[in-house]
Scaffold this motif. Sequence first.
Motif, mmCIF file in Angstrom:
data_model
loop_
_atom_site.group_PDB
_atom_site.id
_atom_site.type_symbol
_atom_site.label_atom_id
_atom_site.label_comp_id
_atom_site.label_asym_id
_atom_site.label_seq_id
_atom_site.Cartn_x
_atom_site.Cartn_y
_atom_site.Cartn_z
ATOM 1 N N GLU A 223 17.868 49.002 52.535
ATOM 2 C CA GLU A 223 19.744 49.220 52.276
ATOM 3 C C GLU A 223 19.644 47.555 52.812
ATOM 4 O OE1 GLU A 223 21.231 50.851 55.078
ATOM 5 O OE2 GLU A 223 19.786 51.019 56.235
ATOM 6 N N LYS A 224 18.875 46.585 53.232
ATOM 7 C CA LYS A 224 19.315 45.140 53.751
ATOM 8 C C LYS A 224 19.390 44.567 52.174
ATOM 9 C CE LYS A 224 16.986 45.378 57.100
ATOM 10 N NZ LYS A 224 15.695 45.047 57.831
ATOM 11 N N SER A 226 21.557 44.687 49.735
ATOM 12 C CA SER A 226 22.511 44.467 49.809
ATOM 13 C C SER A 226 23.127 43.646 50.774
ATOM 14 C CB SER A 226 23.279 45.892 49.269
ATOM 15 O OG SER A 226 23.194 46.469 50.927
ATOM 16 N N ALA A 227 22.601 42.901 51.787
ATOM 17 C CA ALA A 227 22.800 42.059 52.584
ATOM 18 C C ALA A 227 22.791 41.213 52.579
ATOM 19 C CB ALA A 227 23.181 42.894 53.585
ATOM 20 N N PRO A 228 23.125 39.985 51.264
ATOM 21 C CA PRO A 228 21.977 39.101 51.329
ATOM 22 C C PRO A 228 22.018 38.153 52.762
ATOM 23 C CG PRO A 228 24.628 38.661 50.758
ATOM 24 C CD PRO A 228 24.184 39.768 50.937
ATOM 25 N N HIS A 229 22.807 38.267 53.532
ATOM 26 C CA HIS A 229 22.249 36.706 54.955
ATOM 27 C C HIS A 229 21.738 37.280 56.242
ATOM 28 C CE1 HIS A 229 24.928 34.807 52.088
ATOM 29 N NE2 HIS A 229 23.555 33.916 51.850
ATOM 30 N N LEU A 230 21.513 38.746 55.749
ATOM 31 C CA LEU A 230 21.050 39.522 57.205
ATOM 32 C C LEU A 230 19.342 38.662 57.415
ATOM 33 C CD1 LEU A 230 21.417 43.001 56.985
ATOM 34 C CD2 LEU A 230 23.100 40.988 57.664
ATOM 35 N N GLU A 315 29.882 38.293 39.789
ATOM 36 C CA GLU A 315 30.705 37.914 40.165
ATOM 37 C C GLU A 315 30.747 36.532 40.446
ATOM 38 O OE1 GLU A 315 34.846 37.543 43.244
ATOM 39 O OE2 GLU A 315 33.237 38.421 43.721
ATOM 40 N N SER A 316 30.007 35.907 41.249
ATOM 41 C CA SER A 316 29.463 34.670 42.100
ATOM 42 C C SER A 316 28.619 34.185 41.469
ATOM 43 C CB SER A 316 28.636 35.195 43.569
ATOM 44 O OG SER A 316 27.386 35.881 42.849
ATOM 45 N N ARG A 317 29.304 32.389 41.478
ATOM 46 C CA ARG A 317 28.790 31.172 40.796
ATOM 47 C C ARG A 317 27.138 31.947 40.924
ATOM 48 N NH1 ARG A 317 28.626 27.128 45.305
ATOM 49 N NH2 ARG A 317 27.125 28.022 47.250
ATOM 50 N N HIS A 333 28.490 21.438 48.181
ATOM 51 C CA HIS A 333 29.117 21.490 47.739
ATOM 52 C C HIS A 333 30.245 20.620 46.751
ATOM 53 C CE1 HIS A 333 28.658 23.099 52.571
ATOM 54 N NE2 HIS A 333 28.300 23.259 51.653
ATOM 55 N N ARG A 338 29.845 27.544 37.623
ATOM 56 C CA ARG A 338 30.775 28.534 37.406
ATOM 57 C C ARG A 338 32.219 28.538 36.666
ATOM 58 N NH1 ARG A 338 33.032 28.317 43.832
ATOM 59 N NH2 ARG A 338 33.504 26.758 43.756
ATOM 60 N N GLY B 44 24.110 37.588 61.129
ATOM 61 C CA GLY B 44 23.496 37.569 59.845
ATOM 62 C C GLY B 44 23.593 35.829 59.686
ATOM 63 N N TRP B 45 23.364 35.001 58.535
ATOM 64 C CA TRP B 45 23.071 33.417 58.469
ATOM 65 C C TRP B 45 23.815 33.797 57.349
ATOM 66 C CZ3 TRP B 45 20.048 29.179 60.546
ATOM 67 C CH2 TRP B 45 20.119 28.046 60.098
ATOM 68 N N ALA B 72 29.005 43.636 54.062
ATOM 69 C CA ALA B 72 27.603 44.432 53.287
ATOM 70 C C ALA B 72 26.668 44.729 54.965
ATOM 71 C CB ALA B 72 26.792 44.992 52.133
ATOM 72 N N GLY B 73 26.870 42.952 55.420
ATOM 73 C CA GLY B 73 26.356 42.119 56.212
ATOM 74 C C GLY B 73 26.953 42.976 57.794
ATOM 75 N N ASP B 90 34.832 35.858 45.805
ATOM 76 C CA ASP B 90 33.926 34.672 45.932
ATOM 77 C C ASP B 90 34.542 32.863 45.556
ATOM 78 O OD1 ASP B 90 31.092 34.394 46.506
ATOM 79 O OD2 ASP B 90 30.929 33.157 44.784
ATOM 80 N N HIS B 94 33.739 26.967 48.631
ATOM 81 C CA HIS B 94 33.131 25.217 47.779
ATOM 82 C C HIS B 94 34.128 25.832 46.812
ATOM 83 C CE1 HIS B 94 29.103 25.876 49.917
ATOM 84 N NE2 HIS B 94 30.214 25.903 51.185
#
Lengths: 391, 391
Positions: A223-224, A226-230, A315-317, A333, A338, B44-45, B72-73, B90, B94
């Motif tokens: 399930e994690k 879906s939480a990309p930065h864990l 949605e995201s770049r 940065h 996008r 989370g990072w 989600a995190g 999003d 940046h």
Amino acid sequence: MTLFKEIEYRQRIDLARERMSEAAIEVLVVSDPANMNYLTGYDGWSFYTPQCLVLAIDEATPLWIGRGMDAAGARHTTFLPEERVIGYPDRYVHSPHCHPLNFVGDVIRERGWGARSIGVEMDAYYFTARSFAELQNSLPDARFVTADLLVNWIRLIKSEAEIELMRQAGQIANRVMTTAIERLEPGVRECDVVADVYRAQMSGTPEYGGDYPAIVPMMPTGEKTSAPHLTWTDEPYRSEQMVNLELAACRHRYHCPIARTAYLGKRPPAPLVELAEHTVEGLNLTLAAIRPGLRAEEVELVWRNHIAKAGLEKESRIGYSMGLNYPPDWGEHTVSLRPGDKTILQPNMTFHMILGMWMDTYGFECSESFRVTDKGCETFADVPRKLFVKG
Amino acid sequence: MTLFKEIEYRQRIDLARERMSEAAIEVLVVSDPANMNYLTGYDGWSFYTPQCLVLAIDEATPLWIGRGMDAAGARHTTFLPEERVIGYPDRYVHSPHCHPLNFVGDVIRERGWGARSIGVEMDAYYFTARSFAELQNSLPDARFVTADLLVNWIRLIKSEAEIELMRQAGQIANRVMTTAIERLEPGVRECDVVADVYRAQMSGTPEYGGDYPAIVPMMPTGEKTSAPHLTWTDEPYRSEQMVNLELAACRHRYHCPIARTAYLGKRPPAPLVELAEHTVEGLNLTLAAIRPGLRAEEVELVWRNHIAKAGLEKESRIGYSMGLNYPPDWGEHTVSLRPGDKTILQPNMTFHMILGMWMDTYGFECSESFRVTDKGCETFADVPRKLFVKG
């Protein structure tokens, strides 16, 4: 003992002074550790206390200002002569009574620049709100000007020497991803796979040792995903699950990020296999479309049109410029792939294009780091673009 | 699935609201990732794009605001109910046109808090000068108050559950340091020793997996020992050199730093051996003096008096409070063991005491992480305090 020849740093500084001139900035305070490295070679894990370069429009060489104990590191890694390296006393560190930016302000005033226009990187990670407030307190007669991304935009187009380091990072990235995929197995703890990934990142190749990437390995499962930065846990990987691998290699602070998805089990679900094929096809198509003269948003459009055929959107770049950097981010940065980003691609711009598609219960991602060449693009790593099935 | 029980987070939040009340802060914007974790469990990072908690004095539960993809995190790692987790689109990432802190300002205004006194962590690493400027732009009627270290000071005294994690980090730290010392040999590349150190950090013990420490391994040798924050190279370690090992282990973001010095060769120079003995004696003496009721500066004085007998002095502080943290620093930025710091030690404050003595051509350092107990102190790691000689 700088990484590049002094003349390369001098050229970068001259470009920065041109941009300063265009922006009517007389003194530039450079706080972003990547920008400090780019202009002088300075490299050290010292950005947890304030430090900066001070570059005056009418001087060829910046001042390095940092914590006293880090001055030796500045002498070791930069081309700056002794008298351009200035350390502040330790009593400025984490003190309620004084702040390192007061010291920086004092240096600027003592040089006679106290009433000048001062450019500051307002959104650089380690230039805090208090840093700016204290600099203003110490320089009541100065006029402050936003210099956000002034140096980052110069970093966008890499030199041949920089590209060579990114190719070396690409070779390390191959080993990093291969290690992760080999080591992934049901029953193995997430932290143990991550341990071997780290080992591969630092050990590098016999020719090229590795450096710490600006972002830690991300290998979520279940399930994690879906939480990309864990980050990882002590839990063992389980059968019949997908794992997203967002990894990177780094060589002398130059990055090659790489992402893949693996499935632990003999028979990945058909929708995942289809999604993987569709996404890889889109990655191939979009990379094939890269050429100088194209706008960043036009690159994204190739991908957008491709997934629209499957009734999907994202949605995201789909990518961003990257190269030299420090934690917490390898991105520069500046340019994003996008809609709305009209930057025109030029040779030796370098990007990470990451295509991730997330459904309710599964997802797939695949990425490449590349440079724009005279006619197309060159990817730095060389790992098959596919869903890795570990049955 | 929070790390600690919800009631522990609730107690921390209540303490924060007490401090807010004392400082006349009606809304606290918490940007420091360690403070966000401390109050809600969020881990989370994701701190490379702006994120924060917003805690109102008259509400029991903060809002989490971060990038949409990280919501989600937040749901995964915090106790916050769904409606307290707010992701921004999003397009804020940046972008030259809008900034995530505009979004945060909008949320604050929509909640009816736009004319309140707003506390901000002015010197938190990821709260940039622009973050503050944009928040001010979006909240023209607010009154901004410095809330630097407000939550950090609450973090100073650890709960039993936190102490237990630091003990686990201590067990990992034993393995990390032992691995480094075992692996150090003339002819082995610095990056390869670092690779095994990283592996030990993440692999942890069979019971306790490791987490990424907030600072990378520092293992300088030769002339680089005088530059404490330079990282590793591809060069092999050489015979007849000393190596400083500044390492750490981390367990669920709780740290146990540890430093030692090794000498590669059968016969370390007599002055180094003497310095090592003298420094270890000072470390032992100073640790033995620790007890609740002592002031931070009085701890430092024990060490200062000890080295004065040898005609030596040390400019920088000898220790600092630490525990829960994220890159770039495991220190808490509150208490320093140095002259002028009058903080009174209390049980379950946790420190890293690092004694390093630097002569012209050699040096020695040795450290311990510890908690203050009812009667003295308890160190978390258990590695001999001595000069390691690898002959």
